[in-house]
Design a protein around this motif. Sequence first.
Motif, mmCIF file in Angstrom:
data_model
loop_
_atom_site.group_PDB
_atom_site.id
_atom_site.type_symbol
_atom_site.label_atom_id
_atom_site.label_comp_id
_atom_site.label_asym_id
_atom_site.label_seq_id
_atom_site.Cartn_x
_atom_site.Cartn_y
_atom_site.Cartn_z
ATOM 1 N N ILE A 22 15.050 -18.786 -15.072
ATOM 2 C CA ILE A 22 13.849 -18.210 -15.687
ATOM 3 C C ILE A 22 13.725 -16.759 -15.226
ATOM 4 O O ILE A 22 14.172 -16.400 -14.136
ATOM 5 C CB ILE A 22 12.565 -19.002 -15.349
ATOM 6 C CG1 ILE A 22 12.320 -19.066 -13.843
ATOM 7 C CG2 ILE A 22 12.612 -20.380 -15.980
ATOM 8 C CD1 ILE A 22 10.909 -19.485 -13.475
ATOM 9 N N CYS A 27 9.502 -16.810 -19.346
ATOM 10 C CA CYS A 27 8.512 -17.704 -18.746
ATOM 11 C C CYS A 27 7.111 -17.134 -18.943
ATOM 12 O O CYS A 27 6.928 -15.932 -19.104
ATOM 13 C CB CYS A 27 8.821 -17.996 -17.284
ATOM 14 S SG CYS A 27 8.796 -16.581 -16.186
ATOM 15 N N ILE A 77 7.609 -22.751 -18.856
ATOM 16 C CA ILE A 77 8.393 -22.297 -20.011
ATOM 17 C C ILE A 77 8.152 -23.289 -21.136
ATOM 18 O O ILE A 77 7.673 -24.409 -20.897
ATOM 19 C CB ILE A 77 9.913 -22.205 -19.715
ATOM 20 C CG1 ILE A 77 10.517 -23.597 -19.486
ATOM 21 C CG2 ILE A 77 10.183 -21.309 -18.515
ATOM 22 C CD1 ILE A 77 12.041 -23.599 -19.450
#
Length: 415
Positions: free
Chosen positions: A193, A377, A389
């Motif tokens: 992420i 994210c 997410i």
Amino acid sequence: MPDSLLSGPALLARIDALAAISAEEGRLSRLYLTPEHRRANDLVAGWMREAGMGVREDAVGNIIGRYEGERPGLPALLIGSHLDTVRDAGRYDGMLGVLTGIAVVADLNARGRRPPFAVEVIGFGDEEGTRFQSTLIGSRAIAGTFDPAVLETRDAAGTRLADAMTAFGLDPAAWASAAYKANDVLAYAELHIEQGPVLEALGRPVGIVTAIAGATRLAVTVEGMAGHAGTVPMTLRRDALAASAEMILAVEQLCSGQERLVGTVGRIEASPGATNVIPGKVRFTIDLRADRDPLRLERVGAVRARLEAIADARGVAIGFETLHESPAVACHPALMAQFAAAASAEGLDAPELPSGAGHDAMAVAALTDIAMLFVRCERGISHNPAERITAADAEAGARVLARFVENFQPATSIP
Ligand SMILES: [Zn+2]
């Protein structure tokens, strides 16, 4: 079947199953070489086997699944990220990369695909450094850059790393065996992420990392004189905590106003730590990062000089210890181009962006070429239980990684 293996909801279901393994009720804290680490490795090992991989745990507690290529023993494309967390962590940081790697292999396996190289998926045991204050233990070990002096470091409870390894079922003396031979490895790819707000601001689900920022972590010890909070006049004090307060603001000031440079004091301890005692000794940390090494090193020097001047002016002693030092690490242009082609084949325009956070990839860069794919994210929040997410973005990342693996071209030819 293959589709469901890469599906967003399937990935997030596994994320949730892994997030349930925590040292603390109601929040996620999973530290290196703990019983929770053991349970996480076991769960992940099961998923690796299910995906058609042979599984081993290496000498420092990394869990590694290997999917053979068109014949056994071929050099491997490595896909990895970490399974440890900070305290009260989010559930995607690290884990998403490991589980996506497994899903991609499961998809190959379900379609009976054997690429002209092996694929290894690695769940690193320690990236965050939460327990032993030494980051990237897992990835340094596989890259052959693990410093055995770290075996003597102790956690907050006083347990030596070497003893924690023994308790985990590992042989601390065998740490060197975790290192890969360069000839056995073709490249390293990590999906993670973003942990920042850039992709969200651009409205893009995935992005391609250009470089990982270099970082310096210092421990600063300030020593003054402890004394009675009632009897020592202000003019005669050498208050280590008041001096540290001035120093922390100096760090903030010296790290402001420069693009791609950030500095943080994230931890402080004052002793003796009593309401009615002037603090005699303080220890705090400084974390300073930049995507260009000359800028970072110049700032570290400036911070040290300013803190020494403050210490002088206040009559306190100051000492610095470097806890961690990592240069900025560039992703390989040929691998970045392969990620871009994979994204484009999925109909995605993946922007390039640098990584301000450290990742396992930067340690693995000592072993082989690296590349990273970022997944958007929510609000850039990370190291926080609000880390989130979408299933759609998880799936976009998985599909891009799957195409990257399927079409992977190593920089060096396969023997
Ligand atoms: Zn991470």
